[in-house]
Design an enzyme around this catalytic site. Structure first.
Site, short mmCIF file in Angstrom:
data_model
loop_
_atom_site.label_atom_id
_atom_site.label_comp_id
_atom_site.label_asym_id
_atom_site.label_seq_id
_atom_site.Cartn_x
_atom_site.Cartn_y
_atom_site.Cartn_z
CG ASP A 150 -1.72 1.20 1.45
OD1 ASP A 150 -2.59 1.19 2.34
OD2 ASP A 150 -1.51 2.18 0.72
CB ILE A 151 1.45 3.85 -2.60
CG1 ILE A 151 2.63 4.74 -3.01
CG2 ILE A 151 0.14 4.63 -2.60
CD1 ILE A 151 2.59 5.17 -4.46
CG ASN A 204 -10.53 12.85 -10.63
OD1 ASN A 204 -10.55 14.07 -10.50
ND2 ASN A 204 -10.99 12.03 -9.71
N GLY A 216 -9.94 4.00 -5.70
CA GLY A 216 -8.60 3.43 -5.93
C GLY A 216 -7.52 4.06 -5.05
CB VAL A 217 -3.89 4.59 -5.67
CG1 VAL A 217 -3.80 5.51 -6.85
CG2 VAL A 217 -2.68 4.78 -4.76
CG ASP A 218 -7.65 10.33 -6.17
OD1 ASP A 218 -8.39 10.83 -7.04
OD2 ASP A 218 -7.00 11.01 -5.36
CB SER A 244 -3.58 4.71 -16.58
OG SER A 244 -3.73 6.10 -16.72
N GLY A 246 -6.07 0.82 -13.24
CA GLY A 246 -7.26 0.39 -12.49
C GLY A 246 -8.51 0.89 -13.19
#
Ligand code: APR
Length: 165
Positions: free
Chosen positions: A8-9, A22, A30-32, A115, A117
């Site tokens: 997990d970043i 976005n 997602g990661v965002d 990109s 996901g």
């Protein structure tokens, strides 16, 4: 140097982690979503002052409650079959993020697989673009100490390991 980890970043204690954002920069899934949850509400408040971000470009903010000092938000291309400039736009995400890293005198940066996901970019093609773009940049910029590719899934991890052998 380049390194690959699975995980997990948002847990990484590096100078900057890259967010697959976005164009609005106002958060998402997602990661965002993970990064905004980890950073806390000050992140979206800061992002709201940045006027969005074009696909292929990147903008930097503090990391707030994250272990990482900064978050570099980049907007990857949505996959439309590969004939709408997606490869160049994806490469630009990595290049612009690295340019910001150098501009801010940062030395360690971690990327998710941008990109691949919600934006449906094929993972193998995205991995090749990521590794090629980053290694070419590192050849010209010794000041960057480490780039970490953070793979959320085992599939991604195996792809990146293959690509960097
Ligand atoms: N750490 C590392 N990688 C992660 C994490 C995490 N915590 N969570 C998800 N990922 C991986 C996914 O498995 C995928 O491989 O990040 C990669 C990118 O997937 P997405 O987060 O869906 O990003 P992307 O495909 O670029 O789509 C961006 O999704 O969340 C929205 O607001 C975002 O609209 C934007 C779009």
């Amino acid at each position: 140097m380049m390194e690959i980890v699975q995980g997990d970043i948002t847990t990484l204690n590096v100078d900057a982690i890259v967010n697959a954002a976005n164009a609005s920069l106002l958060g998402g899934g997602g990661v965002d979503g993970c990064i905004h949850r980890g950073a806390g509400p000050k992140l979206v408040a800061k992002c709201a002052t940045l006027g969005g971000c074009k696909t292929g470009d990147a903008k930097i903010t503090p990391g707030y409650n994250l272990p990482a000092k900064y978050v570099i938000h980049t907007v990857g291309p949505v996959w439309h079959g590969g004939k709408k400039g997606e490869p160049d736009l994806l490469a630009s995400c990595y290049r612009r993020s690295l340019e910001l890293t150098v501009e801010h005198g940062l030395r360690t940066i971690a990327f998710p697989s941008i990109s691949t996901g919600v934006y449906r970019y094929p993972k193998d093609r995205a991995c090749d673009i990521a590794v090629e773009t980053v290694s070419a940049f590192l050849e010209r910029h010794e000041e960057i100490e480490k780039v970490i590719f953070v793979c959320f899934s085992q599939e991604d991890f195996s792809l990146y390991r293959e690509a960097t052998l």
